[in-house]
Design a protein around this motif. Sequence first.
Motif, PDB file in Angstrom:
ATOM      1  N   UNK A   1       0.846  -1.169   0.000  1.00  0.00           N
ATOM      2  CA  UNK A   1       0.000   0.000   0.000  1.00  0.00           C
ATOM      3  C   UNK A   1       0.899   1.242   0.000  1.00  0.00           C
ATOM      4  N   UNK A   2       0.570   2.189  -0.840  1.00  0.00           N
ATOM      5  CA  UNK A   2       1.346   3.418  -0.923  1.00  0.00           C
ATOM      6  C   UNK A   2       0.586   4.544  -0.247  1.00  0.00           C
ATOM      7  N   UNK A   3       1.302   5.329   0.529  1.00  0.00           N
ATOM      8  CA  UNK A   3       0.704   6.457   1.227  1.00  0.00           C
ATOM      9  C   UNK A   3       1.208   7.746   0.602  1.00  0.00           C
ATOM     10  N   UNK A   4       0.351   8.715   0.553  1.00  0.00           N
ATOM     11  CA  UNK A   4       0.735  10.025   0.051  1.00  0.00           C
ATOM     12  C   UNK A   4       1.399  10.813   1.167  1.00  0.00           C
ATOM     13  N   UNK A   5       2.499  11.460   0.873  1.00  0.00           N
ATOM     14  CA  UNK A   5       3.216  12.231   1.892  1.00  0.00           C
ATOM     15  C   UNK A   5       2.316  13.337   2.443  1.00  0.00           C
ATOM     16  N   UNK A   6       2.355  13.520   3.754  1.00  0.00           N
ATOM     17  CA  UNK A   6       1.577  14.581   4.365  1.00  0.00           C
ATOM     18  C   UNK A   6       2.435  15.472   5.278  1.00  0.00           C
ATOM     19  N   UNK A   7       3.752  15.398   5.123  1.00  0.00           N
ATOM     20  CA  UNK A   7       4.661  16.233   5.905  1.00  0.00           C
ATOM     21  C   UNK A   7       5.533  17.063   4.965  1.00  0.00           C
ATOM     22  N   UNK A   8       5.644  18.369   5.224  1.00  0.00           N
ATOM     23  CA  UNK A   8       6.543  19.193   4.398  1.00  0.00           C
ATOM     24  C   UNK A   8       8.010  18.865   4.685  1.00  0.00           C
ATOM     25  N   UNK A   9       8.885  19.268   3.789  1.00  0.00           N
ATOM     26  CA  UNK A   9      10.304  18.950   3.896  1.00  0.00           C
ATOM     27  C   UNK A   9      10.961  19.431   5.174  1.00  0.00           C
ATOM     28  N   UNK A  10      10.628  20.639   5.608  1.00  0.00           N
ATOM     29  CA  UNK A  10      11.258  21.162   6.814  1.00  0.00           C
ATOM     30  C   UNK A  10      10.846  20.337   8.034  1.00  0.00           C
ATOM     31  N   UNK A  11       9.608  19.863   8.063  1.00  0.00           N
ATOM     32  CA  UNK A  11       9.154  19.074   9.210  1.00  0.00           C
ATOM     33  C   UNK A  11       9.751  17.672   9.175  1.00  0.00           C
ATOM     34  N   UNK A  12       9.932  17.138   7.983  1.00  0.00           N
ATOM     35  CA  UNK A  12      10.578  15.830   7.858  1.00  0.00           C
ATOM     36  C   UNK A  12      11.998  15.889   8.416  1.00  0.00           C
ATOM     37  N   UNK A  13      12.737  16.949   8.070  1.00  0.00           N
ATOM     38  CA  UNK A  13      14.104  17.109   8.575  1.00  0.00           C
ATOM     39  C   UNK A  13      14.110  17.259  10.092  1.00  0.00           C
ATOM     40  N   UNK A  55       2.738  10.676   8.280  1.00  0.00           N
ATOM     41  CA  UNK A  55       2.405  10.548   9.691  1.00  0.00           C
ATOM     42  C   UNK A  55       0.950  10.069   9.789  1.00  0.00           C
ATOM     43  N   UNK A  56       0.712   8.882  10.345  1.00  0.00           N
ATOM     44  CA  UNK A  56      -0.656   8.375  10.446  1.00  0.00           C
ATOM     45  C   UNK A  56      -1.576   9.276  11.269  1.00  0.00           C
ATOM     46  N   UNK A  57      -1.071   9.871  12.325  1.00  0.00           N
ATOM     47  CA  UNK A  57      -1.917  10.734  13.158  1.00  0.00           C
ATOM     48  C   UNK A  57      -2.297  12.007  12.411  1.00  0.00           C
ATOM     49  N   UNK A  58      -1.368  12.546  11.622  1.00  0.00           N
ATOM     50  CA  UNK A  58      -1.690  13.728  10.808  1.00  0.00           C
ATOM     51  C   UNK A  58      -2.731  13.369   9.752  1.00  0.00           C
ATOM     52  N   UNK A  59      -2.644  12.160   9.206  1.00  0.00           N
ATOM     53  CA  UNK A  59      -3.624  11.718   8.213  1.00  0.00           C
ATOM     54  C   UNK A  59      -5.004  11.572   8.851  1.00  0.00           C
ATOM     55  N   UNK A  60      -5.048  11.049  10.081  1.00  0.00           N
ATOM     56  CA  UNK A  60      -6.330  10.910  10.770  1.00  0.00           C
ATOM     57  C   UNK A  60      -6.965  12.266  11.054  1.00  0.00           C
ATOM     58  N   UNK A  61      -6.122  13.271  11.264  1.00  0.00           N
ATOM     59  CA  UNK A  61      -6.625  14.623  11.518  1.00  0.00           C
ATOM     60  C   UNK A  61      -6.980  15.351  10.224  1.00  0.00           C
ATOM     61  N   UNK A  62      -6.681  14.744   9.074  1.00  0.00           N
ATOM     62  CA  UNK A  62      -7.033  15.340   7.787  1.00  0.00           C
ATOM     63  C   UNK A  62      -5.978  16.255   7.200  1.00  0.00           C
ATOM     64  N   UNK A  63      -4.762  16.179   7.711  1.00  0.00           N
ATOM     65  CA  UNK A  63      -3.693  17.040   7.207  1.00  0.00           C
ATOM     66  C   UNK A  63      -3.196  16.533   5.863  1.00  0.00           C
ATOM     67  N   UNK A  64      -3.047  17.453   4.904  1.00  0.00           N
ATOM     68  CA  UNK A  64      -2.550  17.115   3.579  1.00  0.00           C
ATOM     69  C   UNK A  64      -1.600  18.198   3.108  1.00  0.00           C
ATOM     70  N   UNK A  65      -0.679  17.827   2.240  1.00  0.00           N
ATOM     71  CA  UNK A  65       0.194  18.806   1.612  1.00  0.00           C
ATOM     72  C   UNK A  65      -0.552  19.439   0.442  1.00  0.00           C
ATOM     73  N   UNK A  66      -0.318  20.718   0.191  1.00  0.00           N
ATOM     74  CA  UNK A  66      -0.941  21.331  -0.978  1.00  0.00           C
ATOM     75  C   UNK A  66      -0.410  20.711  -2.267  1.00  0.00           C
ATOM     76  N   UNK A  67      -1.278  20.540  -3.241  1.00  0.00           N
ATOM     77  CA  UNK A  67      -0.853  19.991  -4.523  1.00  0.00           C
ATOM     78  C   UNK A  67      -0.045  21.014  -5.294  1.00  0.00           C
ATOM     79  N   UNK A  68       1.061  20.562  -5.862  1.00  0.00           N
ATOM     80  CA  UNK A  68       1.890  21.482  -6.643  1.00  0.00           C
ATOM     81  C   UNK A  68       2.264  20.880  -7.962  1.00  0.00           C
TER      82      UNK A  68
END
Length: 68
Positions: A1-13, A55-68
């Motif tokens: 299963x593939x998940x879509x990234x929901x964390x920006x680069x600065x937060x990943x670092x 982040x599964x918890x961010x996904x449960x809260x509905x957090x998404x990265x803006x489409x670019x």
Amino acid sequence: MFYRKNLPGWERAARVIGGTAMVACGLLGFQGLPIGYLIGAAGGVTLMTGFFGFCPMCAMAGRRLPLS
């Protein structure tokens, strides 16, 4: 299963750096104590969310990265 990234680069670092510090402090600072293993495990989860960018918890809260 593939998940879509929901964390920006600065937060990943930040999660990779923070997770590494938590693992080191937990396993080296509290050697052999249950709290050290708990801190190390939490750091491992933080580290993995930073590596994968999902982040599964961010996904449960509905957090998404803006489409670019």
